[in-house]
Design an enzyme around this catalytic site. Sequence first.
Site, PDB file in Angstrom:
ATOM      1  N   THR A   1      39.538  -6.606 -13.576  1.00  0.00           N
ATOM      2  CA  THR A   1      38.846  -5.407 -13.121  1.00  0.00           C
ATOM      3  C   THR A   1      38.074  -5.715 -11.837  1.00  0.00           C
ATOM      4  O   THR A   1      37.425  -6.751 -11.726  1.00  0.00           O
ATOM      5  CB  THR A   1      37.902  -4.863 -14.208  1.00  0.00           C
ATOM      6  OG1 THR A   1      36.972  -5.887 -14.592  1.00  0.00           O
ATOM      7  CG2 THR A   1      38.686  -4.429 -15.428  1.00  0.00           C
ATOM      8  N   LEU A   2      38.160  -4.791 -10.892  1.00  0.00           N
ATOM      9  CA  LEU A   2      37.621  -5.015  -9.545  1.00  0.00           C
ATOM     10  C   LEU A   2      36.603  -3.956  -9.141  1.00  0.00           C
ATOM     11  O   LEU A   2      36.390  -3.725  -7.950  1.00  0.00           O
ATOM     12  CB  LEU A   2      38.772  -5.033  -8.528  1.00  0.00           C
ATOM     13  CG  LEU A   2      39.865  -6.082  -8.764  1.00  0.00           C
ATOM     14  CD1 LEU A   2      41.021  -5.861  -7.791  1.00  0.00           C
ATOM     15  CD2 LEU A   2      39.300  -7.488  -8.626  1.00  0.00           C
TER      16      LEU A   2
ATOM     17  N   GLY B   1      39.328  -0.897  -8.366  1.00  0.00           N
ATOM     18  CA  GLY B   1      40.289  -0.637  -9.421  1.00  0.00           C
ATOM     19  C   GLY B   1      40.578  -1.866 -10.249  1.00  0.00           C
ATOM     20  O   GLY B   1      39.663  -2.519 -10.748  1.00  0.00           O
TER      21      GLY B   1
ATOM     22  N   GLY C   1      33.187  -1.068 -17.254  1.00  0.00           N
ATOM     23  CA  GLY C   1      34.146  -2.058 -17.727  1.00  0.00           C
ATOM     24  C   GLY C   1      34.457  -1.898 -19.203  1.00  0.00           C
ATOM     25  O   GLY C   1      35.601  -2.106 -19.638  1.00  0.00           O
ATOM     26  N   ASP C   2      33.453  -1.521 -19.997  1.00  0.00           N
ATOM     27  CA  ASP C   2      33.683  -1.283 -21.420  1.00  0.00           C
ATOM     28  C   ASP C   2      34.573  -0.068 -21.626  1.00  0.00           C
ATOM     29  O   ASP C   2      35.470  -0.075 -22.482  1.00  0.00           O
ATOM     30  CB  ASP C   2      32.354  -1.079 -22.149  1.00  0.00           C
ATOM     31  CG  ASP C   2      31.510  -2.337 -22.181  1.00  0.00           C
ATOM     32  OD1 ASP C   2      32.090  -3.441 -22.086  1.00  0.00           O
ATOM     33  OD2 ASP C   2      30.279  -2.221 -22.302  1.00  0.00           O
TER      34      ASP C   2
END
Length: 307
Positions: A214-215, A219, A246-247
């Site tokens: 994840t960025l 994205g 992120g979760d």
Amino acid sequence: MSVTVVGSLNEDVIVTVDRLPGRGETVIGSAVAVLPGGKGANQAASAGRLGTGVHMVGRVGDDPAAGRQLAALADARVNVGRVWPTEGVPTGTATIPVEADGGENLIVVVPGANAQLTPADVDVESVHRAGVLLLQLETPLDTVQAAATATRGTVVLNPAPSRPLPADLLALVDVLVPNEPELRRLADAPDGGGTPAELVAVARGLAARSVVVTLGARGALVVPADGPVLLQAPPPVDPVDTTGAGDCFCGALSSALDRGEALPEAVRYAVTAAALSTTGPGARGALPDDDAVRAALPRTPQATPLD
């Protein structure tokens, strides 16, 4: 099929600030809110909003926060029958300062009852029969490994908070979902420029079958066990609070994989859900449902092949 999440439940104390404090610095907050949280519970709530048959396995304390956390998960359509109360310890807590402009944040977690989750706790039918088992690292590592060993489903591991992981655990992981710093720590790789090509090389050095990095606003980078490497950009949104994005991504990814979507399509769905989740306050303030994600998918760019 179903998604089972083994992980943490916390009560989040969100403090709004003009800017995040530096080391040894005091800043003045403008607002405070007490909200449900914990990486495991956030991911379960995300999956629960997006589909059915989501189960949570974890522990809470014997305090009023426990009831609030269970009620919040049940409201997100998550089965909490395998979340056990733990005498003599508090429910986990997290303190999170969040910048008013842009939503950047810091998180400090006190595990509480989460630290009491045992391998015996995860030897249950909802783990054994899960279509997708979603794990993180806010509970004891031996419990995480026991769950990954016990399931017959697809194992998705979000290695956060980052710590060294044994190769035999990584070998059980079907989809590893780190952010860039977590990826580098897992691979014992030095900080670098963060180019996609460099991150692909680091990801391929790990034992997990597929890696999705994840960025944030860029994205996600998809490094599959088979097939081309892809860079998946998110749809445009106006972020309010990035806490829990992120979760949300992990919960949405697991939900899509459980429905049988291939990894690239599941990542596109998850990137879209995570972007939408940043448009409200707190880790769960703007969790989208499936209709909202599908309505936003046309605004999500197609993935760019990198191989």
